[in-house]
Write an enzyme that holds these catalytic residues in place. Structure first.
Site, short mmCIF file in Angstrom:
data_model
loop_
_atom_site.label_atom_id
_atom_site.label_comp_id
_atom_site.label_asym_id
_atom_site.label_seq_id
_atom_site.Cartn_x
_atom_site.Cartn_y
_atom_site.Cartn_z
N ASN B 402 -2.67 -6.74 -1.89
CA ASN B 402 -2.98 -6.63 -0.47
C ASN B 402 -4.15 -5.66 -0.25
OD1 ASN B 402 -3.00 -6.36 2.29
ND2 ASN B 402 -0.81 -6.29 2.52
N ASP B 403 -3.89 -4.38 -0.46
CA ASP B 403 -4.92 -3.40 -0.12
C ASP B 403 -6.19 -3.57 -0.96
OD1 ASP B 403 -3.19 -2.29 1.74
OD2 ASP B 403 -2.24 -1.04 0.22
#
Lengths: 101, 475
Positions: B402-403
Site C-alpha cells: 500500500n504505502d
C-alpha cells in the site's frame, strides 16, 4: 576491578577502532540482506552470555544467584536463537535459480 | 600474566575476529551463511573457554565457577532450548518480531549483569564510592540494556498485534520522557558521585525500563524495523559497557562492533524511506489520516474486478510485474504467487517482481519470503532497477502493498511525502489485491486505488492468488 590508566586507555583504543570497523564492514551491505544482517549482528551481541557467566561465578547471595541465572538464560536465548534464526534465513538465500528444494 | 591469562586473551582475539568476519561475510549472499556459522563457532569457543578456565583466571573469585557451575548449566540448557525452539518454529513472516525478542533478551541480560555487578561491588566495599570510569560504565550498561529490553518487548507487541500498532501517545508524553531522562541523570550522578545506594540504583533501573516503553509506544508499527535496528545497536553499546566493567575485551569489541554497525544500518533504513531518524522516533508517523480515510469519500470510485477477468488480463499480457507487500506475508501467499509466476512464464508472459526497499516490515523481508517459495532471485528487481519499466508493463499486480505504491508520496503535505515509491500507476493496468477497504499501515489514503487504470480484487491474498492461478490455467 581497579583499572590502571593504561588499561583504561587500551580499552578506549579498542572501543574507537572497533566502532570504525563496525561502520566500515556494514556500510556496503545490499538492501536484500538487511534483515539477516540485523539478525546476525543481534546474535553477535549475544556474547553478553560470557558476561553473565562471569557474574554468575561470583554470585553468593540468593538474589545475585537468581539474577545471574536469569541473565544466563536471557543471554543464551540471544545467542542460540540469534544464530539459528539467521542461519534459517540465509539457508534460503543459498539456493541458485532453478534449484527446487 | 600467567600462561592461562595470555591464552584467554588470545581466545578473546580469535572470537572477535570471527565476529568481524561474520558481519563482513553477511554483505554477500554467497558468503553470508558461512560467515554466520563462523560467528557461531567463535561464540562457542569463547563460551566453552570461559566455562572451563574461569576459575583459574580469577583466583579472587569466591566461591568461583565450580561453586556456581550449575547456574551456567541450568541457564544454558533452559535458554538454549527456548532460543532454539523459538528460532526453529517461527514463521518467516514473524521474523522481525523474533529478532526484536532476541534483542530484548540480550538487552535484559546486559542490564542484569550490570545490576549483579553493582550489588557485588557495593557489598565488598560498603559505603565506598566506586571508581568513576567503572560506575559510569555500569550505569550505562544498566540504562541502555533496560531501555533495549522494554523497547524490544513493545516493538514485538506492536508487530505481533498485542499492542496497538498505531502510534500511542498522550498529552504531555514528551514532557514525561523529558522528566524521566532528567531523573535518570540525577540518580546516576548521585549513585556515582555521592553515595552508591542500592535502592537508588534499582530505582534507576526501573525508570530506565519505563523509559524504554515510553520511547517506543509513540512510534507506529510501520517504523518498527528501524526501531528494532536501533535497539539492536543499543544492546551492542550496553554489551560494550559491560565488557568495560568486566575488563573483557571480547565483550567490548563485539558490543562496539554491533553498536556501530546497528547505527549505520538504522541510517540506511531511514534513507530508504527518505526520512530522518529524528522524524521516525518523534514524529508519531501515521497518527493523523485515519479518519480521513475512513470517510466514505472516494470509496464509490473503486472499481472491482473478478479473479477470472484479472487472470485473463495477465495471461494475455506480455509483461506482468508483481509488487509484493506485507499483505502477501501475513496471508502466506508466497507459494501460490510462485505458482502464478510459473504458469504465466509457461504461457510466455514475462514476470518480474518489484521489491521496494522497505516492503514488508523489514528491508529484505520480501526477498526472504520469495526465496523461501523458490522464486529465483534474478526475477526480483530492486526499485531503481525496475521503476522506468512500469510504463511498458501490461499488468502490475499489487499484492498487499500500500504505502510503497502510494502516489501521494510524490506530493507535498502527506506524512510519506518524499518517500521513493514504485511507479505502479504508470502501468497499463493495475490490479490490487487487498484484504479490506481500510488504509495501509501508515494510515493514509491511497489515490492509486481510485485511479482509472486500477481494479481492486478484495479478499485475503492467499485465496485471491489461488483464484488467479485457477483463472490463468483456464485462460
Amino acid at each position: 576491578m581497579e583499572l590502571s590508566a593504561f588499561e583504561l586507555l587500551s580499552a578506549l583504543f579498542i572501543l574507537v577502532l572497533a566502532a570504525f570497523v563496525g561502520y566500515e564492514v556494514v556500510s556496503k551491505v545490499p538492501t536484500m540482506l538487511h534483515t539477516p544482517l540485523m539478525s546476525g549482528a543481534n546474535a553477535v551481541h549475544g556474547v553478553i552470555v560470557v558476561g553473565a557467566m562471569l557474574v554468575a561465578a561470583t554470585a553468593d547471595t540468593p538474589i545475585a544467584i537468581g539474577l545471574a541465572l536469569l541473565a544466563v538464560i536471557l543471554g543464551t536465548i540471544n545467542v542460540v536463537g540469534g544464530f539459528t534464526v539467521t542461519d534459517r534465513m540465509l539457508e534460503m538465500f543459498k539456493r541458485r535459480p532453478g534449484d527446487r528444494g | 600474566m600467567t600462561t592461562l591469562e595470555i591464552l584467554t586473551m588470545l581466545v578473546w582475539l580469535a572470537a572477535s575476529v570471527t565476529f568481524i568476519i561474520a558481519l563482513k561475510f553477511l554483505a554477500s549472499p554467497k558468503t553470508a551463511r558461512t560467515g554466520n556459522l563462523l560467528g557461531a563457532a567463535g561464540m562457542a569457543l569463547i563460551v566453552l573457554w570461559t566455562f572451563f578456565t574461569h576459575d583459574a583466571t580469577d583466583p579472587t573469585a569466591t566461591p568461583g565457577m565450580f561453586g556456581n557451575w550449575w547456574i551456567i548449566v541450568v541457564g544454558g540448557v533452559v535458554g538454549g532450548a527456548i532460543g532454539w525452539f523459538a528460532a526453529k518454529r517461527v514463521a518467516m513472516t514473524a521474523m522481525p518480531q523474533m529478532v526484536a525478542i532476541f534483542n530484548g533478551a540480550g538487552g535484559g541480560a546486559a542490564a542484569l549483569v550490570a545490576v549483579v555487578e553493582f550489588l557485588r561491588d557495593t557489598e565488598t566495599n560498603p559505603g565506598e564510592l566506586l571508581p568513576l570510569a567503572f560506575i559510569v560504565a555500569t550505569l550505562l550498561g544498566a540504562i541502555i540494556g533496560s531501555v533495549s529490553l522494554t523497547g524490544s518487548i513493545v516493538a514485538w507487541g506492536k508487530l505481533q498485534g498485542f499492542v496497538a500498532s498505531r502510534p500511542v501517545s498522550y498529552p504531555g508524553s514528551q514532557i514525561v520522557s523529558g522528566i524521566l531522562v532528567v531523573a535518570l541523570i540525577a540518580l546516576g550522578v548521585y549513585v556515582a558521585a555521592i553515595e552508591p545506594s542500592v535502592p537508588l540504583f534499582l530505582l534507576f533501573v526501573v525508570l530506565a525500563l519505563v523509559l524504554g516503553v515510553q520511547l517506543t509506544m509513540p512510534i507506529g508499527g510501520a517504523d518498527m524495523p528501524v526501531v528494532i535496528s536501533l535497539l539492536n545497536s543499543y544492546t551492542g553499546i550496553a554489551v560494550a559497557a559491560t565488557g568495560f566493567v568486566l575488563s573483557n575485551y571480547a565483550l567490548l569489541i563485539a558490543g562496539t562492533l554491533v553498536g556501530a554497525s546497528g547505527a549505520i544500518l538504522t541510517q540506511l533504513m531511514c534513507r530508504a524511506m527518505n526520512r530522518s531518524l529524528f522524524n521516525v522516533l518523534f514524529a508519531g508517523f501515521g497518527t493523523g489520516g485515519g479518519e480521513m480515510a475512513a470517510g466514505a469519500a472516494g470509496e464509490e470510485q473503486l472499481r472491482e474486478i473478478s479473479a477470472d477477468d484479472a487472470a485473463v488480463l495477465m495471461a494475455y499480457g506480455k509483461r506482468v510485474v508483481i509488487v509484493p507487500g506485507y499483505g502477501m506475508a501475513v496471508a502466506q501467499a508466497q507459494g501460490p504467487v510462485r505458482e502464478l509466476m510459473d504458469l504465466l512464464l509457461s504461457k510466455g508472459v514475462d514476470v518480474q517482481f518489484a521489491i521496494h526497499p522497505v516492503a514488508g516490515r523489514m528491508p529484505g523481508h520480501m526477498n526472504v519470503l520469495l526465496a523461501e517459495a523458490n522464486v529465483p532471485y534474478d526475477r526480483l528487481k530492486e526499485m531503481d532497477e525496475i521503476n522506468d519499466d512500469f510504463a511498458d508493463t501490461d499488468v502490475a499486480l499489487v499484492i498487499g502493498a500500500n504505502d510503497v505504491v502510494n502516489p501521494l508520496a510524490r506530493e507535498e503535505g502527506s506524512p510519506i511525502s518524499g518517500m521513493p515509491i514504485l511507479n505502479v500507476d504508470q502501468a497499463q493496468n493495475v490490479i490490487v489485491l487487498k484484504r479490506g477497504r481500510g488504509t495501509g499501515f501508515a494510515g493514509i489514503p491511497n489515490p492509486l486505488f481510485s485511479n482509472e487504470r486500477t481494479k481492486m480484487l478484495f479478499g485475503d491474498a492467499k485465496p485471491s492468488v489461488e483464484q488467479l492461478v485457477a483463472g490463468v490455467k483456464q485462460a
